[in-house]
Design a protein around this motif. Structure first.
Motif, PDB file in Angstrom:
ATOM      1  N   VAL A  64      -5.595 -12.524   2.568  1.00 29.35           N
ATOM      2  CA  VAL A  64      -5.119 -13.708   3.286  1.00 29.35           C
ATOM      3  C   VAL A  64      -4.142 -14.449   2.386  1.00 29.35           C
ATOM      4  O   VAL A  64      -4.503 -14.913   1.310  1.00 29.35           O
ATOM      5  CB  VAL A  64      -6.283 -14.633   3.687  1.00 29.35           C
ATOM      6  N   ASP A  95      -3.401 -19.503   5.109  1.00 30.27           N
ATOM      7  CA  ASP A  95      -4.601 -19.700   5.925  1.00 30.27           C
ATOM      8  C   ASP A  95      -4.584 -21.076   6.590  1.00 30.27           C
ATOM      9  O   ASP A  95      -5.287 -21.987   6.189  1.00 30.27           O
ATOM     10  CB  ASP A  95      -5.845 -19.542   5.047  1.00 30.27           C
ATOM     11  N   SER A 152      -1.574 -12.658   6.868  1.00 27.95           N
ATOM     12  CA  SER A 152      -2.424 -11.790   6.056  1.00 27.95           C
ATOM     13  C   SER A 152      -1.774 -10.426   5.940  1.00 27.95           C
ATOM     14  O   SER A 152      -1.031  -9.990   6.832  1.00 27.95           O
ATOM     15  CB  SER A 152      -3.816 -11.644   6.682  1.00 27.95           C
TER      16      SER A 152
END
Length: 320
Positions: A19, A22, A14
């Motif tokens: 982000v 993920d 991030s």
């Protein structure tokens, strides 16, 4: 899948509140081409930078092994096993192609004799011998890309990250680059390829992953991904209205277009389904004037998986 050149579990990254990655899982078998696709800003280059030790993953990322080495505990061994060619050429335009090669040989601590031998072999392999004594600033885009990859190979890496290697190249140079990549893989090298050209992934990749919204939307072979997308069909066109009506009855599950005297039949384009359609027409004594097979391609897959506006399928093959 037991012999993996790259294995990443739960890759996270991030930047502030943004982000990028993920929990991405990646598994790349040795000696193959793996292509990572995704829209601009999806995180393809970020993934390459993490896997090639240029930046660190965020806390919470799982184990990452490159060439059998743990990225977290032995990054130096990872660097020794890989080569990286980024979106922007690392070629120094102020010196010659040969001098660029010899500079890389020095960085890899090759002896003077070994460095010259390696440089000469690679310049010949990439068809750069005639230009070797000229400043790299005079090279075309395709020549610079070839020199860039040749420089990457000085250290004999077994895993190469190619981040959009053909961006900006003309079609001829792009096809030359494809031949180079195929040659690398035939030598046992593993290639991790990011690209904006879907045809490139279709032509080269053994496996493809589509990155979107920080995760892998889908992955598999090109053919497996194409089968995820509905819309494949066979289109029959007639000039005789009676034949058109008879075919609609004989084939039953069809979409009719009375204006163009065309029928559309859902199909995956397989030989078995085509034979079934033609057999039913033969039994009814009907002959279509035109048969067109429409199959989803990687463009359709990409748009469907990344939320873009899909492009209507174009005929990939026509049989009259």
């Amino acid at each position: 899948m037991t012999d993996l050149a790259i294995a990443a579990n739960g890759l996270r990254k991030s930047y502030g509140d943004k982000v990028v990655l993920d929990g991405v899982d990646l598994a790349v078998p040795a000696g193959t081409v793996f292509s990572l696709l995704g829209p601009n800003g999806a995180g393809k280059t970020t993934a390459v930078k993490i896997l090639s030790t240029l930046i660190s993953a965020d806390p919470g990322t799982g184990d990452i092994h490159i060439g059998g080495h743990d990225l977290a505990t032995d990054p130096q061994a990872v660097r020794a096993a890989i080569g990286v060619t980024g979106q922007f050429s690392a070629v120094d335009g102020l010196i010659t192609g040969e001098e660029n090669m010899l500079l890389m040989a020095d960085l890899h601590h090759l002896s003077r004799r070994e460095g010259r031998r390696t440089a000469a072999e690679l310049l010949e392999r990439f068809d750069l011998v005639e230009a070797a004594k000229k400043p790299a600033s005079t090279y075309s885009g395709g020549m610079k890309r070839r020199l860039d990859i040749a420089m990457t190979l000085v250290g004999s890496p077994r895993i190469i990250f190619l981040d959009e290697p053909t961006t900006g190249l003309d079609p001829r140079s792009r096809h030359t680059m494809w031949q180079i990549i195929r040659g690398l893989v035939s030598d046992g090298v593993t290639v991790f390829l990011t690209t904006q050209y879907l045809e490139e992934a279709d032509q080269l990749a053994d496996r493809i992953a589509v990155l979107n919204d920080g995760g892998i939307a889908a992955q598999g072979t090109a053919e497996e991904l194409k089968r995820l997308i509905p819309g494949g069909h066979v289109r029959l066109r007639f000039t005789d209205p009676a034949a058109y009506r008879g075919a609609a009855v004989a084939l039953r599950e069809v979409t009719r277009d009375d204006e163009t005297l065309s029928l559309q039949i859902p199909s995956d384009g397989s030989q078995r389904e085509l034979r079934s359609i033609l057999d039913r027409l033969d039994l009814a004594g009907i002959e279509a004037d035109e048969l067109t097979v429409h199959t989803p391609d990687l463009d359709d897959v990409f748009f469907a998986l990344t939320g873009g506006t899909n492009i209507p399928n174009q005929p990939k093959e026509t049989v009259r």
